[in-house]
Design a protein around this motif. Structure first.
Motif, PDB file in Angstrom:
ATOM      1  N   UNK A  94       0.825  -1.207   0.000  1.00  0.00           N
ATOM      2  CA  UNK A  94       0.000   0.000   0.000  1.00  0.00           C
ATOM      3  C   UNK A  94       0.865   1.267   0.000  1.00  0.00           C
ATOM      4  N   UNK A  95       1.798   1.353   0.941  1.00  0.00           N
ATOM      5  CA  UNK A  95       2.550   2.600   1.130  1.00  0.00           C
ATOM      6  C   UNK A  95       3.608   2.853   0.076  1.00  0.00           C
ATOM      7  N   UNK A  96       4.146   1.803  -0.521  1.00  0.00           N
ATOM      8  CA  UNK A  96       5.223   2.019  -1.496  1.00  0.00           C
ATOM      9  C   UNK A  96       4.810   1.737  -2.931  1.00  0.00           C
ATOM     10  N   UNK A  97       3.814   0.884  -3.119  1.00  0.00           N
ATOM     11  CA  UNK A  97       3.394   0.564  -4.479  1.00  0.00           C
ATOM     12  C   UNK A  97       2.135   1.285  -4.904  1.00  0.00           C
ATOM     13  N   UNK A  98       1.073   1.144  -4.112  1.00  0.00           N
ATOM     14  CA  UNK A  98      -0.234   1.662  -4.517  1.00  0.00           C
ATOM     15  C   UNK A  98      -0.413   3.153  -4.239  1.00  0.00           C
ATOM     16  N   UNK A  99       0.111   3.621  -3.133  1.00  0.00           N
ATOM     17  CA  UNK A  99      -0.048   5.045  -2.778  1.00  0.00           C
ATOM     18  C   UNK A  99       0.566   5.953  -3.845  1.00  0.00           C
ATOM     19  N   UNK A 100       1.653   5.506  -4.439  1.00  0.00           N
ATOM     20  CA  UNK A 100       2.370   6.327  -5.416  1.00  0.00           C
ATOM     21  C   UNK A 100       1.919   6.104  -6.855  1.00  0.00           C
ATOM     22  N   UNK A 101       0.951   5.232  -7.045  1.00  0.00           N
ATOM     23  CA  UNK A 101       0.427   4.964  -8.388  1.00  0.00           C
ATOM     24  C   UNK A 101      -0.497   6.117  -8.790  1.00  0.00           C
ATOM     25  N   UNK A 129       5.928  -0.673  -8.514  1.00  0.00           N
ATOM     26  CA  UNK A 129       7.068  -1.592  -8.522  1.00  0.00           C
ATOM     27  C   UNK A 129       8.140  -1.158  -7.530  1.00  0.00           C
ATOM     28  N   UNK A 130       8.972  -2.103  -7.163  1.00  0.00           N
ATOM     29  CA  UNK A 130       9.977  -1.854  -6.117  1.00  0.00           C
ATOM     30  C   UNK A 130      11.075  -0.888  -6.557  1.00  0.00           C
ATOM     31  N   UNK A 174       7.345  -2.831 -18.623  1.00  0.00           N
ATOM     32  CA  UNK A 174       7.149  -1.755 -17.645  1.00  0.00           C
ATOM     33  C   UNK A 174       6.763  -2.345 -16.285  1.00  0.00           C
ATOM     34  N   UNK A 175       7.259  -1.750 -15.183  1.00  0.00           N
ATOM     35  CA  UNK A 175       6.875  -2.245 -13.855  1.00  0.00           C
ATOM     36  C   UNK A 175       5.352  -2.251 -13.692  1.00  0.00           C
ATOM     37  N   UNK A 176       4.843  -3.353 -13.174  1.00  0.00           N
ATOM     38  CA  UNK A 176       3.389  -3.503 -13.024  1.00  0.00           C
ATOM     39  C   UNK A 176       3.016  -4.015 -11.635  1.00  0.00           C
ATOM     40  N   UNK A 177       3.897  -3.795 -10.654  1.00  0.00           N
ATOM     41  CA  UNK A 177       3.579  -4.188  -9.291  1.00  0.00           C
ATOM     42  C   UNK A 177       4.517  -5.242  -8.737  1.00  0.00           C
ATOM     43  N   UNK A 178       4.069  -5.838  -7.647  1.00  0.00           N
ATOM     44  CA  UNK A 178       4.874  -6.817  -6.920  1.00  0.00           C
ATOM     45  C   UNK A 178       3.974  -7.953  -6.441  1.00  0.00           C
TER      46      UNK A 178
END
Length: 187
Positions: A94-101, A129-130, A174-178
């Protein structure tokens, strides 16, 4: 959470302030209850996790949605797990992947099933993505929390290396998550 509750109060949104405050209080009670124990029932841990996710969805103004699929057998079991064992992985998503999307199309998927002698948790997000997340913020506390989670899993499972697999997801390069898979021994 407290800042979000305060914002509801300032906007004279008593209904949402009360709703949010009640969920926050229940989450705190569950966390305090669980912190006194080495293990809790699987269902209690899931209840606490769901409360945490609901509060994060509210706090981030529904920037993401969540689907949780749990094999029914697990919900009807009396299996024991370490308290809040996968919460740090969910928090990280949530805090590093989704919040910044960009936009409000973030998706957090949690699948939990019985797999042999294990409970298998899969936490997947469609965030940035990480690699991109590391460029935005260098948070040592987050890294420390993840290391503690790996260590807790390793100790609980009595293994040399923790049964955690982290996979970076890509879509057309392209980065698409984790995606994170965690295996816990069944107790």
């Amino acid at each position: 959470c407290i800042n979000s509750i305060d914002a509801f109060i300032h906007n004279n949104d008593k209904y949402n302030a009360t709703l949010y405050l009640n969920k926050f209080a229940k989450l705190l009670r569950n966390i305090l209850d669980s912190s006194k124990q080495h293990t809790v029932t699987f269902t209690k841990d899931i209840t606490t996790l769901k409360l945490y996710i609901e509060l994060e969805e509210l706090r981030h103004e529904n920037k993401f949605s969540t689907t949780i699929n749990i094999q029914e057998e697990l919900m009807n079991s009396d299996y024991k797990v370490p308290p809040l064992i996968i919460q740090p992985f969910v928090e990280n998503a949530i805090l590093h992947g989704l919040k910044n999307k960009e936009g409000n199309k973030g998706l957090l998927r949690i699948n939990i099933k019985h797999a042999g002698d294990n409970i298998e948790y899969t936490i997947q997000d469609n965030g940035i993505g990480r690699t991109a997340a590391k460029q935005i913020i260098q948070n040592k506390e987050s890294h420390y929390g993840m290391q503690m989670s790996f260590e807790r899993i390793r100790l609980f499972n009595r293994e040399k290396e923790p049964s955690v697999l982290v996979t970076d997801l890509y879509n057309e390069g392209q980065p698409a998550g984790t995606c994170i898979k965690v295996l816990l021994n069944i107790l």
